[in-house]
Design a protein around this motif. Structure first.
Motif, PDB file in Angstrom:
ATOM      1  N   VAL A  49       0.820  -1.221   0.000  1.00 10.50           N
ATOM      2  CA  VAL A  49       0.000   0.000   0.000  1.00 10.50           C
ATOM      3  C   VAL A  49       0.853   1.270   0.000  1.00 10.50           C
ATOM      4  O   VAL A  49       0.388   2.320  -0.431  1.00 10.50           O
ATOM      5  CB  VAL A  49      -1.005  -0.038   1.183  1.00 10.50           C
ATOM      6  CG1 VAL A  49      -0.305   0.227   2.516  1.00 10.50           C
ATOM      7  CG2 VAL A  49      -2.169   0.918   0.958  1.00 10.50           C
ATOM      8  N   VAL A 101       0.271   2.369  -5.550  1.00 12.93           N
ATOM      9  CA  VAL A 101      -0.756   1.330  -5.534  1.00 12.93           C
ATOM     10  C   VAL A 101      -1.920   1.643  -6.459  1.00 12.93           C
ATOM     11  O   VAL A 101      -2.614   0.736  -6.912  1.00 12.93           O
ATOM     12  CB  VAL A 101      -1.231   1.073  -4.081  1.00 12.93           C
ATOM     13  CG1 VAL A 101      -1.976   2.281  -3.508  1.00 12.93           C
ATOM     14  CG2 VAL A 101      -2.090  -0.184  -3.973  1.00 12.93           C
ATOM     15  N   LEU A 134      -7.255  -8.671  -6.731  1.00 14.35           N
ATOM     16  CA  LEU A 134      -6.269  -7.723  -6.184  1.00 14.35           C
ATOM     17  C   LEU A 134      -6.051  -7.990  -4.700  1.00 14.35           C
ATOM     18  O   LEU A 134      -7.008  -8.101  -3.936  1.00 14.35           O
ATOM     19  CB  LEU A 134      -6.774  -6.290  -6.360  1.00 14.35           C
ATOM     20  CG  LEU A 134      -5.993  -5.190  -5.630  1.00 14.35           C
ATOM     21  CD1 LEU A 134      -4.578  -5.049  -6.197  1.00 14.35           C
ATOM     22  CD2 LEU A 134      -6.736  -3.860  -5.715  1.00 14.35           C
ATOM     23  N   LEU A 135      -4.779  -8.054  -4.308  1.00 11.49           N
ATOM     24  CA  LEU A 135      -4.419  -8.154  -2.890  1.00 11.49           C
ATOM     25  C   LEU A 135      -3.456  -7.026  -2.569  1.00 11.49           C
ATOM     26  O   LEU A 135      -2.436  -6.863  -3.255  1.00 11.49           O
ATOM     27  CB  LEU A 135      -3.751  -9.499  -2.608  1.00 11.49           C
ATOM     28  CG  LEU A 135      -3.402  -9.793  -1.148  1.00 11.49           C
ATOM     29  CD1 LEU A 135      -4.658 -10.136  -0.346  1.00 11.49           C
ATOM     30  CD2 LEU A 135      -2.419 -10.957  -1.045  1.00 11.49           C
ATOM     31  N   VAL A 136      -3.770  -6.239  -1.551  1.00  6.51           N
ATOM     32  CA  VAL A 136      -2.896  -5.141  -1.152  1.00  6.51           C
ATOM     33  C   VAL A 136      -2.437  -5.376   0.285  1.00  6.51           C
ATOM     34  O   VAL A 136      -3.256  -5.621   1.174  1.00  6.51           O
ATOM     35  CB  VAL A 136      -3.606  -3.772  -1.271  1.00  6.51           C
ATOM     36  CG1 VAL A 136      -2.687  -2.652  -0.811  1.00  6.51           C
ATOM     37  CG2 VAL A 136      -4.057  -3.529  -2.710  1.00  6.51           C
ATOM     38  N   TYR A 137      -1.123  -5.298   0.479  1.00  4.81           N
ATOM     39  CA  TYR A 137      -0.529  -5.532   1.793  1.00  4.81           C
ATOM     40  C   TYR A 137      -0.301  -4.222   2.542  1.00  4.81           C
ATOM     41  O   TYR A 137       0.110  -3.225   1.943  1.00  4.81           O
ATOM     42  CB  TYR A 137       0.820  -6.234   1.630  1.00  4.81           C
ATOM     43  CG  TYR A 137       0.734  -7.720   1.349  1.00  4.81           C
ATOM     44  CD1 TYR A 137       0.182  -8.585   2.283  1.00  4.81           C
ATOM     45  CD2 TYR A 137       1.225  -8.257   0.169  1.00  4.81           C
ATOM     46  CE1 TYR A 137       0.124  -9.955   2.042  1.00  4.81           C
ATOM     47  CE2 TYR A 137       1.172  -9.639  -0.082  1.00  4.81           C
ATOM     48  CZ  TYR A 137       0.615 -10.469   0.868  1.00  4.81           C
ATOM     49  OH  TYR A 137       0.557 -11.820   0.635  1.00  4.81           O
ATOM     50  N   PRO A 138      -0.497  -4.246   3.860  1.00  3.99           N
ATOM     51  CA  PRO A 138      -0.252  -3.049   4.673  1.00  3.99           C
ATOM     52  C   PRO A 138       1.236  -2.893   4.998  1.00  3.99           C
ATOM     53  O   PRO A 138       2.010  -3.848   4.867  1.00  3.99           O
ATOM     54  CB  PRO A 138      -1.039  -3.336   5.952  1.00  3.99           C
ATOM     55  CG  PRO A 138      -0.961  -4.831   6.100  1.00  3.99           C
ATOM     56  CD  PRO A 138      -0.963  -5.387   4.681  1.00  3.99           C
ATOM     57  N   TYR A 163       6.421 -10.086   2.873  1.00  3.99           N
ATOM     58  CA  TYR A 163       5.430 -11.057   3.354  1.00  3.99           C
ATOM     59  C   TYR A 163       5.549 -12.354   2.556  1.00  3.99           C
ATOM     60  O   TYR A 163       4.571 -12.861   2.019  1.00  3.99           O
ATOM     61  CB  TYR A 163       4.028 -10.470   3.217  1.00  3.99           C
ATOM     62  CG  TYR A 163       3.804  -9.229   4.054  1.00  3.99           C
ATOM     63  CD1 TYR A 163       3.867  -9.272   5.441  1.00  3.99           C
ATOM     64  CD2 TYR A 163       3.539  -8.001   3.456  1.00  3.99           C
ATOM     65  CE1 TYR A 163       3.655  -8.145   6.211  1.00  3.99           C
ATOM     66  CE2 TYR A 163       3.331  -6.852   4.212  1.00  3.99           C
ATOM     67  CZ  TYR A 163       3.387  -6.935   5.592  1.00  3.99           C
ATOM     68  OH  TYR A 163       3.175  -5.818   6.352  1.00  3.99           O
ATOM     69  N   SER A 168       3.100 -15.301   3.387  1.00  2.00           N
ATOM     70  CA  SER A 168       1.744 -15.044   2.919  1.00  2.00           C
ATOM     71  C   SER A 168       1.698 -15.023   1.392  1.00  2.00           C
ATOM     72  O   SER A 168       0.844 -15.659   0.769  1.00  2.00           O
ATOM     73  CB  SER A 168       1.256 -13.709   3.474  1.00  2.00           C
ATOM     74  OG  SER A 168       0.069 -13.302   2.835  1.00  2.00           O
TER      75      SER A 168
END
Lengths: 291, 291
Positions: free
Chosen positions: B234, B241, B256-260, B270, B273
Motif C-alpha cells: 500500500v 498502488v 487484487l491483494l494489497v498488503y499493509p 510477506y 503469505s
C-alpha cells in the motif's frame, strides 16, 4: 446449544437487557471468541447466506444479530451509526462477551469500525466487506440511476431485487446472485419479519451522516490498530470500491482483497474463496493482519 | 536437473538462439508448466528472494531469466517494453516451452502484460506484483524526492539501497528489508554481474514510453482474459498502488491483494503469505482468477 444448528435451522433467540429485546441466532463450533456478524442495510437474520455463515461456523461460533428496530428486535432504528453501535455493545454486554471477532458487511462494516473505535478491547479481528470509512463517497445513494432502475422496477420484488443490486450485470455474477437467493430461501420457519420503509429511511439517514467528516479526512482510521481484512467487489455500485481503497490506505493494519466480476455481494458470489480467506485470517493470532 | 537445486544453488545456464545468449536458472519440482519469473528494474538473477522462489519451486518448476543486456545475457537492453517482451518470447521458444505461468515483478509485470497481449496462448495464469498498466502514473520516477533521497545517498550502496526503496519507512518493514538483503546474499558463487547505468537508462526510457497511451485509457487491458493475481504494497513509492487499482478495475479477470505497511517489495516482506496465496492461485485450474 447444538452444534448441528446452522444458518437455516438455528432458532431465533432473544436477549432482554436495559429494557430492550434483541433477536439473534447462535450456532457453530463452540469457541471462546465468537464471530459476530453485522448485517447490511435493511437486512435481517434471514439475509445471511448459509454458504458463508455455515462455512465460517465450522471452526468457530457464529452469532447473527438484529440491531434495534430490525427483525425481531424491539425499539427504533437509530439514525446514526454511533447509535446503532451502542446497541451492538449493549447486546454483547448482555451476552457477557468481552471479546469477539466481527464480520461487518456494508452497514455492518461501518458499525464494526465504530465498535473498534468506541470500545477497542471488544474487537480482536475484523472483516469489513463492501463498506466505507467515515467521509467515504457515493455510499448507498439508492436514487442514482444504476440502482434506482432496479429498486424502482415493480417486477423486482423481495429478494429478487438483491440479485440485481448485489451482483454485477454479467451472466456469471447474476447466476451467482440467483444461487444466493436460493440459499436465503432454504430457511422455511422461524423467519424474521422483513424491514419496512421506516428502517430504510433511518439507516439512509445514518449513511448520510457517515459521509460527513470534520478535520483531516480518514484520520480517525489511523487509531484502529486491529488486524483488519477488507474485501470488496470491483463493480460494487452500492458502495464503490474506492471506499475500500481508502480503508486499506488509512487503516494501519489492513489487508485488501478485491474480487473481479462482482458487486456489493462479493462475499456471497465467491463464498468458497471468501470463507477460505476469512477463516485463514480469523485463525491467525498474529498482531499483523497479513495472513 | 536436480530438484535439490534452489535459488541459491542452481547453476546459471545459457540458451543460445537467434544469435542471442540468454542467462537463466531453472529449478524446483519438474512440471509441464513452469513458472517464469520476470525481474524488476536493473535486477538480475541474483535479485530473486530465495524465500519466494524456493517456496514456489516446491510444487512447480521455476525459471529465472536475464533479459537481453542483463546479467549474463548478451545484447543491448531494449528501450521499450515491447522490445524486451520479444526477448522473453524468443527465450521461451528457444526452450521449446509453449505454455507457462508468469510471475512478473515491477518491470517484469509490465512484460507479463505485454506477453499476454502479444502471444496470449503462451501465458496460462499471471501474477503481477508492484506493477502498472500502460498509461499508469508515477511509474519509476527515481528523481522524485522520496526516492532520490535514498538513491543519491552515497552511504547506500549495492543491495543496501533496495532496503530503503523496496520497503516502507517503518521499523517493521525496514527489518523485513534487512532480512531480504540477507537472503539475497546467501548465494556466494556463480553470481551475475550487476547492472550498470546503461541498463538503468534504457529501462527508464521503456517505463516513460509505458506511461504514454493513445485512445481510451486502459482499454488494452480488457482483452487480457487470463486469470491474473495483482499484488502490491500500500505504501509503494516506486509504482504507487493506484496503478494496481487500475489493473484490477480494467483487467476482466483479476483478483487484487494489497498488503499493509509495505512498499514495492511486498512479496519479499510477506514471503510466507505471498507464496501461500500465489501457490493457491497457481494451483487452481479454474477459468476464474478467484482462488
Amino acid at each position: 446449544m447444538s452444534t448441528s444448528a446452522s444458518t437455516t435451522t438455528a432458532p431465533t433467540r432473544f436477549l432482554e437487557t436495559n429494557g430492550q429485546r434483541y433477536a439473534y441466532r447462535r450456532f457453530g463450533k463452540r469457541s471462546a471468541r465468537p464471530l459476530l456478524c453485522l448485517q447490511h442495510f435493511t437486512g435481517t437474520l434471514d439475509n445471511w447466506d448459509p454458504a458463508v455463515t455455515d462455512a465460517l461456523a465450522v471452526e468457530r461460533e457464529v452469532i447473527l444479530f438484529d440491531n434495534a428496530g430490525i427483525g425481531g428486535s424491539s425499539g427504533d432504528v437509530p439514525q446514526t451509526m454511533a447509535g446503532m453501535t451502542k446497541h451492538v455493545l449493549a447486546f454483547l454486554d448482555g451476552l457477557r462477551l468481552t471479546t469477539c471477532d466481527v464480520l461487518g458487511f456494508s452497514l455492518g462494516g461501518v458499525l464494526a469500525q465504530q465498535m473498534a473505535q468506541d470500545r477497542p478491547s471488544i474487537v480482536r479481528r475484523m472483516i469489513l466487506v463492501g463498506t466505507a470509512p467515515r467521509g467515504g463517497e457515493d455510499i448507498m445513494h439508492l436514487d442514482k440511476p444504476s440502482l434506482a432502475k432496479h429498486l424502482q422496477d415493480p417486477s423486482n420484488r423481495g429478494y429478487g431485487v438483491l440479485q440485481k443490486i448485489f451482483f454485477a450485470p454479467t451472466t456469471t455474477s447474476q447466476a451467482a446472485g440467483e444461487a444466493f437467493i436460493g440459499r436465503l430461501m432454504q430457511r422455511k420457519e422461524d423467519r424474521d419479519p422483513a424491514s419496512g420503509p421506516n428502517v430504510a429511511s433511518a439507516q439512509i439517514a445514518a449513511f448520510r451522516e457517515w459521509e460527513r467528516f470534520t478535520g483531516e479526512r480518514f484520520a480517525d482510521l489511523k487509531s484502529i490498530r486491529h488486524p483488519t481484512f477488507v474485501v470488496q467487489g470491483v463493480h460494487d455500485e452500492m458502495i464503490p470500491v474506492r471506499n475500500s481503497y481508502w480503508l486499506a490506505e488509512n487503516l494501519p493494519n489492513a489487508v485488501l482483497l478485491v474480487y473481479p466480476d462482482a458487486g456489493h455481494g462479493s462475499l456471497f458470489q465467491y463464498h468458497d474463496s471468501f470463507t477460505r480467506h476469512a477463516a485463514a485470517f480469523l485463525t491467525s493470532d498474529s498482531d499483523s493482519a497479513v495472513f
